[in-house]
Design an enzyme around this catalytic site. Structure first.
Site: not given
Lengths: 390, 457
Positions: A132, A218, A271
């Site tokens: 910024y 996860e 997963d």
């Protein structure tokens, strides 16, 4: 409570003893994280500038040389460390006399000058602050993020030694208290809310924990589910942590810090799909992009707790909860199977080959098809009780 | 007088076209103008002589009737012959004469000095678009001789669809800047052949007998070539428009269409602030536009580099085909009609021609505009590089480092270091040289006498 866990989960205790023994054996080979002094950081930056001035004094266009952080050819695998950058790695030349690279050259110099001032004044700034301060030059936050990592790699200095902080995206909860560098006390023991992973892992001290294991989760959705089901109390004492997907550097540093401090088993709950397996590999073995800092980021002792492809068959997860592998999934799986670290993990290899043969994947949420609270009431406790990790 | 020379050349070129003379066919063209002061009347004589393969197969006896028909009534055969020595010098260079035509203008008081300039310009343009023919102009007045040879150092063949190729003079006559090393300056240009634009023939031209298919073939040439200096700042100073008839003879005379063309063009799209038709070059036969770049901010002016100035040549080759035009006299008449009605033809196709020229100019200036963008990128990045480097040197407490930087650049303090680094960075980036195979490197021996020679004997 701790002894209850030891009695209820003897396998975890056995693993912890085994891991401790391995730590003692390999201690001589464990690279202690070098503390790069402020002066050394400044000197390395000055050498870059002197190189530029010297080139110009000879009427030559200055060129910056960056190690190539995206090429597999530049990394080698060490089972004790993970993926680390090779010494003779390919480099990319960033030229100051070429329109296509001069902007990057300028961006690197700008960030170097910002870092120089931060280190010199012993102050800190976030990557966001840097962006910024000059959005027109940098164009995007991603550009700043990449260049900071490029500089870290070029100077061979950990990013935290550059005094540039990154916003953490991870969350942590469980039996853990510590103090931040500014003296703030952090207590992660709240039952309902998690604590954001600190942006300054290097500044953390006075870690206090009785946890018997750490569970890397996860996905944020699964993490929240564990919080809602009061997992940390049920299987106390333990710590759960998530980076909400592909882990950021701070989350990886936190996991590594917990390992270095507590030497307790670290399990991964991902997963049963190639993406989840890859995320787990990043925690365990590291990434190509950050291979130059492998020593401080990888935790080779991470164990795969679930969701295993073999669990799907064993638990008879309903078929409608299973998802066919896409072409991308298959390609990813093939790529994972060719990774150098898989050869040292035959059990992982078998699970991945099973996924290849069955051609299906499943999310952790698929266990809810068996029973709504199957994950926290049956699956995880049984896994932890009977050593269901690989 | 230039009109007559133009007619002769047109005739010879059309003959060549009919005989299938190749564009590479070389040879010489001599235009000799001299006066003989008689008792009462001064007469101006003109001889046009040609030698070499480009006028192969010309038979003067069969040519004379066509010449008589096409010449202006006030021209008469020249009673005197040109100086044989002049012709000898010419034939020594180019072989035996195949074309020799002399004619006379009775009242040479009508001959004004500005005609010399016009003839010279006309022959210069002829040489540009027929680079295979070495053209010489000699003027002998009052026992003084002025001679000019239009030397072509570098030629480029431009292929055209369904038309004979062109041989253009692409010699760059701009001297390289002093800082350019030997062998690192392209002495030629790289013509860009544009898309052929069919033109509709206006009714008034058709009524006069102009039929068939008429089109215009644009070719652009930006000089000097700076392709080997991708970071160099360049500035387009002018655009010259040169129209050529189907026989490849330049069409002279001011054109209202082209004078007004800048008002129709989108200068912003071309990366220009403005284009103005320059009236200083009315005699040249080419229409010249003065180009102005966009105004720079003061700070940018200060930091901008002295740029190389470039000129864009826009050749417009008229093409015509009519299966019923096969005799030389018909071709001559057709060309005369095309020239006479050129304004009407261009106006009749105003939108299409303007759009086509906008496209060709945009394509031709693509490289220049890309160079401008590159240059701007380098300039703004240089500011960041310099300020960041100086910031580190200035606030460093490492004396060895600071001294090493200062002594490297042979300066005393960081203020001088800043100026010195800026100058050095500007130099190394602006003059970055990348050799290109298609460019023409400087030859030391050819650096002399680049300009068309002119000497008094």
């Amino acid at each position: 409570m701790g002894s209850d866990v030891a009695e209820l989960f003897p396998e975890i205790e056995k693993l912890r003893v085994q891991l401790l023994h391995n730590v003692e054996v390999t201690a001589d080979f464990r690279r202690v994280e070098e503390e790069i002094s402020h002066q050394e950081v400044l000197t390395r930056i000055e050498n870059i500038i002197l190189g530029i001035v010297t080139s110009l004094s000879k009427d030559e266009a200055p060129v910056l040389t960056l190690p190539n952080r995206s090429s597999w050819a530049n990394v080698s695998f060490d089972s004790a460390i993970g993926l680390q950058m090779s010494s003779g790695s390919d480099v990319t030349a960033v030229r100051s006399d070429c329109a296509s690279s001069v902007t990057k050259f300028a961006q690197i110099l700008k960030i170097l000058s910002v870092i120089y001032r931060l280190v010199q004044s012993n102050s800190y700034a976030t990557k966001r602050d840097i962006y910024y301060n000059n959005t027109q030059l940098f164009g995007s936050q991603n550009t700043v993020d990449h260049i900071v990592d490029d500089i870290s790699c070029m100077l061979k200095v950990p990013r935290r030694s550059l005094h540039v902080l990154a916003t953490s995206k991870g969350l942590i909860s469980g039996d853990l208290c510590y103090m931040e560098e500014d003296g703030t006390r952090i207590d992660c023991r709240s039952n309902s809310a998690a604590v954001a992973v600190s942006p300054n892992i290097g500044g953390i001290r006075n870690i206090v924990s009785s946890a018997k294991f750490v569970l890397i989760v996860e996905k944020d959705a699964t993490f929240q589910r564990l919080l809602d089901d009061d997992f940390c109390s049920k299987l106390s004492p333990c710590i759960i942590i998530t980076a909400k997907g592909v882990p950021d550097v701070n989350s990886r540093l936190m996991v590594r810090k917990l390992w270095d401090t507590l030497h307790i088993p670290i399990f991964a709950l991902v997963d049963a799909d190639p993406h989840g397996i890859e995320i787990m590999c990043i925690y365990k073995y590291g990434s190509v992009a950050m291979s130059f800092e492998a020593h401080s980021l990888t935790v080779p002792s991470v164990m795969w707790l679930g969701l295993l492809p073999s669990d799907l068959r064993r638990l008879r997860v309903p078929e409608d909860a299973l998802i066919p592998l896409t072409k991308t999934d298959e390609n990813k799986l093939n790529s994972l199977l060719q990774r150098p670290y898989l050869s040292s993990q035959p059990d992982w290899q078998k699970e991945m080959e099973l996924m290849q043969q069955s051609k299906v994947k499943a999310e952790i949420q698929s266990l809810a098809a068996i029973a709504p609270d199957f994950l926290t009431s049956i699956y995880l406790p049984n896994k932890l009780r009977y050593g269901g990790w690989i | 007088m230039s009109r007559e020379i133009q007619q002769v050349l047109r005739l010879v070129m059309l003959l060549g076209k009919q005989r299938g003379v190749r564009v590479q066919a070389a040879g010489g063209l001599l235009v000799l103008l001299w006066t003989k002061t008689g008792a009462a009347v001064q007469s101006l004589n003109c001889t046009v002589a040609g030698a070499g393969p480009w006028c192969k197969g010309i038979k003067m006896k069969t040519l004379e009737p066509d010449l008589k028909e096409s010449m202006f009534p006030r021209m008469s055969p020249c009673p005197s012959v040109p100086d044989p020595e002049e012709l000898c010098a010419f034939t020594d260079l180019y072989g035996s004469l195949r074309l020799l035509l002399s004619f006379q203008m009775r009242d040479s008081r009508l001959f004004i000095p500005e005609w010399c300039v016009r003839i010279e310009e006309f022959l210069r343009m002829f040489s540009l678009v027929n680079a295979g023919i070495k053209t010489q102009l000699k003027l002998q007045f009052s026992q003084q001789t002025f001679q000019q040879e239009f030397r072509v150092k570098i030629k480029s063949k431009v292929a055209r669809a369904k038309q004979p190729s062109l041989m253009l003079d692409v010699t760059c006559r701009t001297q390289p800047p002093e800082c350019v090393k030997k062998g690192c300056w392209c002495q030629g240009g790289h013509p860009l052949c544009g898309s052929r634009l069919p033109l509709s023939i206006p009714p008034e031209a058709m009524e006069r007998g102009l039929f068939g298919e008429l089109s215009i073939q644009p070719v652009t040439l930006l000089t000097p070539c700076v392709l080997q200096y991708p970071n160099l700042a360049t500035q387009l100073t002018n655009i010259q428009v040169l129209v050529c008839s189907p026989s490849n003879v330049p069409v002279t005379g001011p054109s209202t269409f082209f004078q007004n063309l800048p008002n129709e063009l989108d200068c912003q799209e071309l990366g220009l602030h403005s284009l103005h038709c320059s009236l200083d070059h009315v005699n040249s036969g080419a229409t010249v536009y003065t180009a102005k770049q966009e105004n720079l901010q003061d700070s940018e002016q200060e930091l901008s580099l002295p740029s190389v100035q470039q000129t864009l040549l826009l050749f417009l080759f008229l093409q015509h085909s009519d299966p019923f035009t096969c005799h030389l006299s018909d071709s001559m008449a057709t060309e005369a009609l095309i020239e006479h009605h050129l304004e009407g033809i261009l106006s009749n196709n105003r939108q299409a021609v303007t759009t086509a020229l906008q496209t060709e100019l945009k394509n031709a200036l693509k490289g220049l505009n890309r160079g401008k963008k590159n240059h701007e990128k380098l300039r703004s990045a240089a500011e960041v590089i310099l300020s960041s480097s100086i910031s580190i040197v200035s606030c460093s407490s490492n004396l060895d480092f600071r001294n090493a930087c200062l002594s490297s650049m042979k300066v005393r303090d960081t203020h001088e270091l800043s100026a010195s680094l800026r100058e050095s960075l500007r130099r190394v980036t602006s003059w970055k040289f990348i050799p290109r195979g298609k460019c023409y490197p400087t030859q030391v021996e050819e650096q002399e006498g680049d300009e068309p020679t002119g000497r008094e004997i």
